[in-house]
Design a protein around this motif. Structure first.
Motif: not given
Length: 91
Positions: A58-81
């Motif tokens: 689980f930790v490896a999958i989470a770290l891999t996702l964070v690494t991919v998001l960092l490399l692609t430059g995606r921004a996290f948007d918290t304006s859902l509410f």
């Protein structure tokens, strides 16, 4: 214990990447990738010792996702509410 080693190796890799001119822009992703490698290696060691490594997976999958998001430059948007103030942040 392996998560602690992953944090230390990730911090060291990030600081080494900061001092290198070619990968200075990707220092955070480099640190997360190094931590992912340590977690993967600890999963292999756990398998050789016939131990379960479900949480490490689980930790490896989470770290891999964070690494991919960092490399692609995606921004996290918290304006859902709608009623709450919105902000965005990126790594």
């Amino acid at each position: 214990m392996s998560l602690g080693v992953a944090v230390i190796v990730g911090a060291l890799a990030s600081s080494i990447a900061w001092s290198a001119l070619g990968i200075r822009d990707f220092q955070t992703a480099f640190g997360f990738a190094a931590a992912t490698g340590v977690v993967g290696l600890s999963m292999v060691v756990a398998g050789l010792l016939r131990r379960r490594s479900g949480f490490l997976a689980f930790v490896a999958i989470a770290l891999t996702l964070v690494t991919v998001l960092l490399l692609t430059g995606r921004a996290f948007d918290t304006s859902l509410f709608d009623g709450l103030p919105s902000f965005t942040f990126s790594f």
